[in-house]
Every structure is written in C-alpha cells, then in structure tokens.
Design an enzyme around this catalytic site. Structure first.
Site, PDB file in Angstrom:
ATOM      1  N   ASP A   1      58.709  51.901   7.859  1.00  0.00           N
ATOM      2  CA  ASP A   1      58.338  50.603   6.583  1.00  0.00           C
ATOM      3  C   ASP A   1      59.683  50.607   6.011  1.00  0.00           C
ATOM      4  O   ASP A   1      60.668  51.284   5.473  1.00  0.00           O
ATOM      5  CB  ASP A   1      57.630  51.024   5.548  1.00  0.00           C
ATOM      6  CG  ASP A   1      56.883  50.041   4.852  1.00  0.00           C
ATOM      7  OD1 ASP A   1      56.951  48.882   4.891  1.00  0.00           O
ATOM      8  OD2 ASP A   1      55.864  50.054   3.932  1.00  0.00           O
TER       9      ASP A   1
ATOM     10  N   ARG B   1      65.677  39.130   6.085  1.00  0.00           N
ATOM     11  CA  ARG B   1      64.570  40.454   6.729  1.00  0.00           C
ATOM     12  C   ARG B   1      64.920  40.924   8.072  1.00  0.00           C
ATOM     13  O   ARG B   1      65.334  41.243   7.954  1.00  0.00           O
ATOM     14  CB  ARG B   1      63.526  40.091   6.136  1.00  0.00           C
ATOM     15  CG  ARG B   1      62.559  39.563   5.278  1.00  0.00           C
ATOM     16  CD  ARG B   1      61.670  39.126   5.228  1.00  0.00           C
ATOM     17  NE  ARG B   1      59.799  40.726   5.937  1.00  0.00           N
ATOM     18  CZ  ARG B   1      60.417  41.249   5.036  1.00  0.00           C
ATOM     19  NH1 ARG B   1      60.381  41.695   3.882  1.00  0.00           N
ATOM     20  NH2 ARG B   1      58.685  42.069   6.028  1.00  0.00           N
TER      21      ARG B   1
ATOM     22  N   HIS C   1      65.408  44.448  10.129  1.00  0.00           N
ATOM     23  CA  HIS C   1      64.849  44.707  11.173  1.00  0.00           C
ATOM     24  C   HIS C   1      65.562  44.994  12.277  1.00  0.00           C
ATOM     25  O   HIS C   1      65.442  46.148  12.709  1.00  0.00           O
ATOM     26  CB  HIS C   1      63.915  43.551  11.756  1.00  0.00           C
ATOM     27  CG  HIS C   1      62.750  43.598  11.143  1.00  0.00           C
ATOM     28  ND1 HIS C   1      61.627  44.128   9.674  1.00  0.00           N
ATOM     29  CD2 HIS C   1      61.980  42.207  10.450  1.00  0.00           C
ATOM     30  CE1 HIS C   1      60.849  43.650   9.955  1.00  0.00           C
ATOM     31  NE2 HIS C   1      60.855  42.258   9.227  1.00  0.00           N
TER      32      HIS C   1
ATOM     33  N   LEU D   1      60.862  63.101  26.908  1.00  0.00           N
ATOM     34  CA  LEU D   1      60.215  62.446  25.555  1.00  0.00           C
ATOM     35  C   LEU D   1      58.801  61.338  25.767  1.00  0.00           C
ATOM     36  O   LEU D   1      59.069  60.435  26.754  1.00  0.00           O
ATOM     37  CB  LEU D   1      60.924  61.979  24.788  1.00  0.00           C
ATOM     38  CG  LEU D   1      60.218  61.534  23.415  1.00  0.00           C
ATOM     39  CD1 LEU D   1      59.791  62.519  21.915  1.00  0.00           C
ATOM     40  CD2 LEU D   1      62.032  60.197  22.433  1.00  0.00           C
TER      41      LEU D   1
HETATM   42  C1  FPP Z   1      58.810  47.182   8.525  1.00  0.00           C
HETATM   43  O1  FPP Z   1      59.352  46.977   7.184  1.00  0.00           O
HETATM   44  C2  FPP Z   1      58.514  46.622   9.919  1.00  0.00           C
HETATM   45  C3  FPP Z   1      58.405  46.193  10.321  1.00  0.00           C
HETATM   46  C4  FPP Z   1      57.092  44.932  10.483  1.00  0.00           C
HETATM   47  C5  FPP Z   1      58.970  45.912  11.537  1.00  0.00           C
HETATM   48  C6  FPP Z   1      59.449  47.245  12.767  1.00  0.00           C
HETATM   49  C7  FPP Z   1      60.310  47.210  13.878  1.00  0.00           C
HETATM   50  C8  FPP Z   1      61.518  47.407  14.544  1.00  0.00           C
HETATM   51  C9  FPP Z   1      62.422  48.464  13.710  1.00  0.00           C
HETATM   52  C10 FPP Z   1      61.650  46.930  15.348  1.00  0.00           C
HETATM   53  C11 FPP Z   1      61.919  47.633  16.411  1.00  0.00           C
HETATM   54  C12 FPP Z   1      61.387  48.872  17.014  1.00  0.00           C
HETATM   55  C13 FPP Z   1      60.507  48.134  18.562  1.00  0.00           C
HETATM   56  C14 FPP Z   1      60.433  48.710  19.603  1.00  0.00           C
HETATM   57  C15 FPP Z   1      61.811  46.969  19.545  1.00  0.00           C
HETATM   58  P1  FPP Z   1      58.373  46.022   6.158  1.00  0.00           P
HETATM   59  O2  FPP Z   1      59.093  44.449   6.692  1.00  0.00           O
HETATM   60  O3  FPP Z   1      57.449  45.659   5.767  1.00  0.00           O
HETATM   61  O4  FPP Z   1      59.809  46.308   5.379  1.00  0.00           O
HETATM   62  P2  FPP Z   1      59.306  45.566   3.524  1.00  0.00           P
HETATM   63  O5  FPP Z   1      57.731  46.222   3.330  1.00  0.00           O
HETATM   64  O6  FPP Z   1      60.370  46.514   2.731  1.00  0.00           O
HETATM   65  O7  FPP Z   1      59.212  43.925   3.276  1.00  0.00           O
END
Ligand code: FPP
Length: 252
Positions: free
Chosen positions: A21, A34, A38, A132
C-alpha cells in the site's frame, strides 16, 4: 566500554504475505500521477522478491489488484493491467531462472483474454520451480474466494458432514499453500482489506508507515527482526509456559 547489543537470531517466516500500500501517496508526495507510484512500486516488488529468495523465504503472496480495485478510475485500472502484462513479458525469464514458481490467486475470467493467457502461460512455465512460490493476488478478494470455495464444494458434491476446515482450505485459491506466518502492510493503514481473510487466522501482522515503493530490503529485515521476537501461541500457551507446567510437581 560499550556493551554489544545481544545478537538476535533471525527467524525466517515460511510464508510472507504483503499488502503493497501507499503507491498513490508516494507519487502525490512528488507531485506525480498515481501511475508513477505504481511503477515505482513494481520496481520495488522486483527487489523484494530477490530479497525474499536471499532470506530463504519459501512463499511470498502479494496483494496487487483486489476485487474492489475495479472501482478505481478506468485509466488506473488499465494502467495496472498493462503493468501486469509488462512484468510478465520483461521479468518472467529471469524469475524462472531464479527458481520462482508463479501462482495466481483470484479470478482470471474478468481479464482481457490476451492478459489471461499470459498469466496462465507464466504459471504453467514455472510450475515445477521450488525456490520461492510467488502468489500474485489479482482480481482477488477474500470473501469472493470463500464464495468460490463454497460453490466448488457444492458442485463437487461434498456432503455437509465432510466439510471441515481442511476441506475448505483445499477449495480456496490458495490450496496447497501454507497459511501466511507474517503479513506486512505498508503505509500505516490498520486494515485487512479483504486479503486472505481465512488464511490470516493466526498470522502475525507487521504494519509500517513506510510507503510501498520505499519498503526496501533493510525495511524487510526490520520486519523479520520484529517477527523473530514474537511468541506465536496459536491460542495455546507459550512453549516455555507449557514446558514449565508439564514439569511442575514432577521430581527433578
Ligand atoms: C496500493 O496502493 C497498491 C495497489 C492497489 C496496486 C499494487 C500493484 C503493483 C505494485 C503492481 C505490481 C504488481 C504486479 C504483480 C505486476 P494505493 O494505490 O492504494 O496507494 P494509496 O493508498 O497511497 O493511494
């Protein structure tokens, strides 16, 4: 003369699960969109997979796209789907070489057929790897998983009296994967967010304010150090207390 800190023996959890997160906040703090967060989170994920291999972790499960994430703006949903496709295209060969077995937990049917095929091919290609087991939760929700398990058991004609905790576990997306020993959540939120709600019954939690893109190997080491100090009782008494109780009243 300064005394040395007592050496802490690192206990390595067999299975670590992570709620990655804080990508959005990481980007916002830099005045960036955003998706930049990611992408930074994805680069960090690659580093953390390597770190888990180095620490000797056997199972890593990551929460990458929840059943609720479909409710985000279409641009972000599309962006995340593109990231998944790119990661498979660009990282799969190396992950395979490192002995990583890729698993998917969640439902693939809502994904574009080409992305779905990529995921299925990656799972198939790495199925015999043992170093893993990396489970990617994508279009995953804990409640949805339990609903699917119930449907599955009914379809298979499992009689009511044969439904045990073991049977339910065998019908979850995570069948064959041990329950997580440690669940890490970055960015400080104290919520389970529909992640592994069955499997987390006795997991240890580690919540850190660090945002996911900044959660590096040293941050993981700190989580492992914290975990190493935990006394896991699984609803019973601590080992030391049980040993003392067992010996109480017995001649030495
Ligand atoms: C949460 O942060 C994160 C996500 C909803 C996406 C996580 C996905 C990745 C890191 C992509 C990589 C994964 C793979 C398997 C390719 P948020 O966007 O909710 O953050 P915030 O709460 O600060 O807005």
């Amino acid at each position: 003369m300064s005394e040395e800190a007592p050496h802490l023996e690192l206990k390595i959890p067999n299975h670590i699960a992570v709620i990655m997160d804080g990508n959005g906040r990481w980007a916002a703090a830099r005045g960036m969109p955003r998706m930049v967060g990611h992408r930074a989170g994805t680069e960090n994920l690659r580093r953390i997979i390597t770190a888990c291999v180095e620490f000797g972790v056997k199972y890593l499960t990551i929460y990458a796209f929840s059943t609720e994430n479909w409710g985000r703006p279409q641009e972000e949903v599309d962006g995340l789907m593109n990231i998944l496709a790119q990661v498979i295209e660009q990282e799969l060969a190396e992950l395979h070489q490192e002995g990583v077995q890729l698993r998917h937990i969640g439902r693939l049917e809502r994904l574009e057929p080409s992305l779905r095929q990529k995921v299925e091919a990656a799972v198939e290609m790495t199925r015999d790897n043992q170093r893993l087991v990396l489970s990617v939760a994508w279009n995953y929700g804990g409640r949805d998983e339990i609903v699917c398990a119930i449907r599955d058991m009914i379809r298979a004609g499992v009689p009511a009296e044969a439904v045990t905790e073991e049977t339910v576990s065998q019908h979850l997306f995570t069948a064959g994967i041990p329950d997580p020993d440690l669940i890490i959540r970055t960015s400080g939120e104290m919520r389970i967010s529909n992640f592994l709600i069955w499997q987390a019954a006795y997991s240890e939690w580690y919540v850190t304010p660090t945002l996911w893109p900044d959660f590096d190997k040293e941050a993981l080491r700190s989580a492992l150090e914290d975990y190493s100090k935990r006394d896991r009782r699984f609803g019973r008494l601590s080992k030391c207390f049980e040993d003392n109780a067992a010996h109480a009243g017995k001649p030495a």
